[in-house]
Design a protein around this motif. Structure first.
Motif, PDB file in Angstrom:
ATOM      1  N   SER A  35     -34.152 -15.839   8.556  1.00 29.48           N
ATOM      2  CA  SER A  35     -34.288 -15.561   7.123  1.00 29.48           C
ATOM      3  C   SER A  35     -33.233 -16.325   6.323  1.00 29.48           C
ATOM      4  O   SER A  35     -33.303 -16.391   5.098  1.00 29.48           O
ATOM      5  N   GLY A  36     -32.260 -16.893   7.035  1.00 34.41           N
ATOM      6  CA  GLY A  36     -31.256 -17.717   6.361  1.00 34.41           C
ATOM      7  C   GLY A  36     -30.108 -16.934   5.757  1.00 34.41           C
ATOM      8  O   GLY A  36     -29.219 -17.510   5.134  1.00 34.41           O
ATOM      9  N   CYS A  37     -30.096 -15.611   5.936  1.00 34.47           N
ATOM     10  CA  CYS A  37     -29.010 -14.825   5.344  1.00 34.47           C
ATOM     11  C   CYS A  37     -27.834 -14.735   6.315  1.00 34.47           C
ATOM     12  O   CYS A  37     -28.018 -14.814   7.524  1.00 34.47           O
ATOM     13  N   PRO A  38     -26.605 -14.583   5.809  1.00 38.19           N
ATOM     14  CA  PRO A  38     -25.469 -14.349   6.694  1.00 38.19           C
ATOM     15  C   PRO A  38     -25.669 -13.020   7.434  1.00 38.19           C
ATOM     16  O   PRO A  38     -26.356 -12.127   6.919  1.00 38.19           O
ATOM     17  N   GLU A  39     -25.063 -12.910   8.602  1.00 38.63           N
ATOM     18  CA  GLU A  39     -25.238 -11.695   9.410  1.00 38.63           C
ATOM     19  C   GLU A  39     -23.887 -11.205   9.894  1.00 38.63           C
ATOM     20  O   GLU A  39     -23.009 -11.993  10.234  1.00 38.63           O
ATOM     21  N   ILE A  40     -23.726  -9.890   9.899  1.00 40.62           N
ATOM     22  CA  ILE A  40     -22.552  -9.253  10.504  1.00 40.62           C
ATOM     23  C   ILE A  40     -23.076  -8.405  11.660  1.00 40.62           C
ATOM     24  O   ILE A  40     -23.990  -7.594  11.473  1.00 40.62           O
ATOM     25  N   VAL A  41     -22.531  -8.614  12.850  1.00 38.01           N
ATOM     26  CA  VAL A  41     -22.907  -7.776  13.992  1.00 38.01           C
ATOM     27  C   VAL A  41     -21.852  -6.681  14.125  1.00 38.01           C
ATOM     28  O   VAL A  41     -20.653  -6.964  14.204  1.00 38.01           O
ATOM     29  N   VAL A  42     -22.305  -5.433  14.109  1.00 37.21           N
ATOM     30  CA  VAL A  42     -21.412  -4.283  14.220  1.00 37.21           C
ATOM     31  C   VAL A  42     -21.592  -3.672  15.605  1.00 37.21           C
ATOM     32  O   VAL A  42     -22.697  -3.253  15.961  1.00 37.21           O
ATOM     33  N   ALA A  43     -20.513  -3.675  16.387  1.00 29.12           N
ATOM     34  CA  ALA A  43     -20.565  -3.119  17.747  1.00 29.12           C
ATOM     35  C   ALA A  43     -20.082  -1.673  17.683  1.00 29.12           C
ATOM     36  O   ALA A  43     -18.871  -1.388  17.718  1.00 29.12           O
ATOM     37  N   ASN A  44     -21.043  -0.746  17.568  1.00 34.13           N
ATOM     38  CA  ASN A  44     -20.723   0.671  17.366  1.00 34.13           C
ATOM     39  C   ASN A  44     -20.362   1.362  18.692  1.00 34.13           C
ATOM     40  O   ASN A  44     -20.633   0.844  19.767  1.00 34.13           O
ATOM     41  N   LYS A  45     -19.773   2.541  18.566  1.00 36.06           N
ATOM     42  CA  LYS A  45     -19.381   3.406  19.697  1.00 36.06           C
ATOM     43  C   LYS A  45     -18.133   2.876  20.410  1.00 36.06           C
ATOM     44  O   LYS A  45     -17.957   3.069  21.617  1.00 36.06           O
ATOM     45  N   LEU A  46     -17.271   2.223  19.636  1.00 40.30           N
ATOM     46  CA  LEU A  46     -16.000   1.703  20.160  1.00 40.30           C
ATOM     47  C   LEU A  46     -15.171   2.814  20.803  1.00 40.30           C
ATOM     48  O   LEU A  46     -14.479   2.579  21.801  1.00 40.30           O
ATOM     49  N   ASP A  47     -15.252   4.020  20.260  1.00 38.46           N
ATOM     50  CA  ASP A  47     -14.440   5.147  20.771  1.00 38.46           C
ATOM     51  C   ASP A  47     -14.827   5.559  22.188  1.00 38.46           C
ATOM     52  O   ASP A  47     -14.093   6.283  22.847  1.00 38.46           O
ATOM     53  N   LYS A  48     -15.987   5.068  22.663  1.00 41.73           N
ATOM     54  CA  LYS A  48     -16.442   5.448  24.010  1.00 41.73           C
ATOM     55  C   LYS A  48     -15.858   4.527  25.102  1.00 41.73           C
ATOM     56  O   LYS A  48     -16.084   4.751  26.289  1.00 41.73           O
ATOM     57  N   LEU A  49     -15.152   3.468  24.698  1.00 37.85           N
ATOM     58  CA  LEU A  49     -14.605   2.516  25.671  1.00 37.85           C
ATOM     59  C   LEU A  49     -13.092   2.648  25.794  1.00 37.85           C
ATOM     60  O   LEU A  49     -12.403   2.989  24.838  1.00 37.85           O
ATOM     61  N   LYS A  50     -12.588   2.320  26.984  1.00 36.36           N
ATOM     62  CA  LYS A  50     -11.143   2.170  27.156  1.00 36.36           C
ATOM     63  C   LYS A  50     -10.733   0.859  26.504  1.00 36.36           C
ATOM     64  O   LYS A  50     -11.537  -0.075  26.407  1.00 36.36           O
ATOM     65  N   ARG A  51      -9.477   0.767  26.100  1.00 36.02           N
ATOM     66  CA  ARG A  51      -9.017  -0.436  25.404  1.00 36.02           C
ATOM     67  C   ARG A  51      -9.264  -1.700  26.225  1.00 36.02           C
ATOM     68  O   ARG A  51      -9.665  -2.733  25.693  1.00 36.02           O
TER      69      ARG A  51
END
Length: 198
Positions: free
Chosen positions: A136-152
């Motif tokens: 579509s030609g629009c800029p995109e932001i990918v949001v990686a949700n559920k960060l709190d479920k992972l160890k650092r």
């Protein structure tokens, strides 16, 4: 443009092309699998508990929902894809609705926001949606949700897998996010405000 995301109101739902808003305001289109926590991400962003519907069962967003942010831009909640237990006819209807939104002559989308689960490799549906945004030609932001479920120690390898699977370029934005804890909220707001200023 600076936007106060705490000032948001539901505007309308569109079940067909005739319902799309075309008033010239920027539109941030949020997409994600039915069980990825899209509504929770939107609610966290807007500082509200239940403005976007959070369903006990995935797939409750069946139309395109518009939220007006600070009277200046729309946050557009697209139907979730993938897991919802609905008929094939209904899924086909969602598909046609999404396609007509993406292909609208007016180029409605200012920025696409693709929400994926940081714990898992993006699915084929995620890749398809990512390609729709790209085409579509629009800029995109990918949001990686559920960060709190992972160890650092797991975070960077998980983000790298997302980058590789979606074939993200150097300039593509990838934001680790926790709808639960609020991590990544300020960065996502900053990127959306920047997108309005283009």
């Amino acid at each position: 443009m600076s936007l106060n995301f705490n000032k948001a109101e539901f505007t309308r739902s569109a079940a067909a092309r005739s319902g799309f808003l075309r008033d010239g305001r920027p539109q941030f289109a949020f997409a994600g699998r039915s069980n990825v926590g899209k509504s929770s991400v939107i609610n966290r962003l807007l500082g509200r508990k239940n403005l976007a519907y959070v369903g006990a069962s995935p797939g409750k967003t069946t139309q395109i929902n518009y939220f007006l942010v600070d009277q200046q831009a729309y946050l557009v909640d697209l139907p979730g894809y993938g897991y919802a237990k609905v008929s094939k006819a209904e899924k086909d209807r969602w598909g046609r609705l999404m396609e007509s939104y993406f292909q609208d002559e007016g180029g409605l989308i200012t920025t696409g926001v693709l929400i994926v689960d940081i714990r898992h490799k993006p699915t084929a549906d995620d890749v398809t949606m990512h390609n729709w945004f790209r085409e579509s030609g629009c800029p995109e932001i990918v949001v990686a949700n559920k960060l709190d479920k992972l160890k650092r120690s797991q975070v960077e390898p998980a983000l790298e897998l997302i980058r590789q699977t979606l074939e993200l370029r150097e300039e593509d934005r990838l934001v680790p996010f926790s709808a639960e804890k609020g991590a990544g909220k300020e960065e996502l707001i900053r990127l959306l405000c920047e997108a309005c200023g283009q």
